[in-house]
Design a protein around this motif. Structure first.
Motif, PDB file in Angstrom:
ATOM      1  N   GLU A  93       2.273 -37.480  -9.457  1.00  0.00           N
ATOM      2  CA  GLU A  93       1.332 -36.366  -9.304  1.00  0.00           C
ATOM      3  C   GLU A  93      -0.105 -36.826  -9.542  1.00  0.00           C
ATOM      4  N   ARG A  94      -0.325 -37.658 -10.562  1.00  0.00           N
ATOM      5  CA  ARG A  94      -1.683 -38.181 -10.818  1.00  0.00           C
ATOM      6  C   ARG A  94      -2.157 -39.038  -9.651  1.00  0.00           C
ATOM      7  N   TYR A  95      -1.254 -39.836  -9.093  1.00  0.00           N
ATOM      8  CA  TYR A  95      -1.611 -40.681  -7.955  1.00  0.00           C
ATOM      9  C   TYR A  95      -1.949 -39.825  -6.732  1.00  0.00           C
ATOM     10  N   LEU A  96      -1.153 -38.811  -6.469  1.00  0.00           N
ATOM     11  CA  LEU A  96      -1.435 -37.918  -5.346  1.00  0.00           C
ATOM     12  C   LEU A  96      -2.757 -37.179  -5.550  1.00  0.00           C
ATOM     13  N   ALA A  97      -3.043 -36.773  -6.774  1.00  0.00           N
ATOM     14  CA  ALA A  97      -4.327 -36.118  -7.071  1.00  0.00           C
ATOM     15  C   ALA A  97      -5.484 -37.074  -6.799  1.00  0.00           C
TER      16      ALA A  97
ATOM     17  N   ALA B 145      -5.979 -37.312  -3.124  1.00  0.00           N
ATOM     18  CA  ALA B 145      -6.634 -36.087  -2.638  1.00  0.00           C
ATOM     19  C   ALA B 145      -8.126 -36.130  -2.949  1.00  0.00           C
TER      20      ALA B 145
ATOM     21  N   ASP C 277      -2.213 -28.861  -4.510  1.00  0.00           N
ATOM     22  CA  ASP C 277      -1.429 -28.896  -5.744  1.00  0.00           C
ATOM     23  C   ASP C 277      -0.605 -30.185  -5.779  1.00  0.00           C
ATOM     24  N   PRO C 278      -1.009 -31.162  -6.608  1.00  0.00           N
ATOM     25  CA  PRO C 278      -0.268 -32.421  -6.666  1.00  0.00           C
ATOM     26  C   PRO C 278       1.200 -32.240  -7.073  1.00  0.00           C
TER      27      PRO C 278
ATOM     28  N   ALA D 176       2.956 -31.137  -3.998  1.00  0.00           N
ATOM     29  CA  ALA D 176       3.014 -32.269  -3.065  1.00  0.00           C
ATOM     30  C   ALA D 176       4.087 -33.264  -3.500  1.00  0.00           C
ATOM     31  N   PHE D 177       4.212 -33.480  -4.814  1.00  0.00           N
ATOM     32  CA  PHE D 177       5.266 -34.371  -5.302  1.00  0.00           C
ATOM     33  C   PHE D 177       6.642 -33.821  -4.951  1.00  0.00           C
TER      34      PHE D 177
END
Length: 103
Positions: free
Chosen positions: A23-27, A30, A39-40, A43-44
């Protein structure tokens, strides 16, 4: 699952460990404009669902896992699908486009 202890262990060392990291990586992606997600966490869940599908439950039920070749193809297709769904609108280059990031 008939074993609450096993369920807790799987969650603690699986979803509850890797989820926040991804989630941190996707954020981060983004924020860089690489992904268009609001919303990470959501998305996860989408990414995880595309990659895992029903393979995990089938393995837990005793089915033989996919061999390496088909598993790699499955994973690549899932990633491609996720990137298609989370891509920024056409004509909007990522915030870091043209910039080389240090590694």
């Amino acid at each position: 699952m008939t074993s609450p202890e096993l369920a807790r262990t799987l969650l603690a060392h699986g979803r509850h460990t890797t989820g926040p990291i991804v989630e941190r990586y996707l954020a981060h992606l983004a924020a860089e404009g690489v992904l268009a997600i609001d919303d990470p966490g959501e998305a996860f869940q989408l990414f995880y669902g595309l990659v895992i599908q029903d393979l995990q439950i089938r393995a837990l039920l005793g089915e033989t896992a996919l061999p390496a070749g088909p598993r790699e193809l499955h994973t690549r297709r899932a990633v491609d699908r996720f990137l298609t769904l989370a891509a920024p609108p056409a004509g909007h280059p990522p915030a870091g486009a043209g910039r080389v990031s240090p590694r």
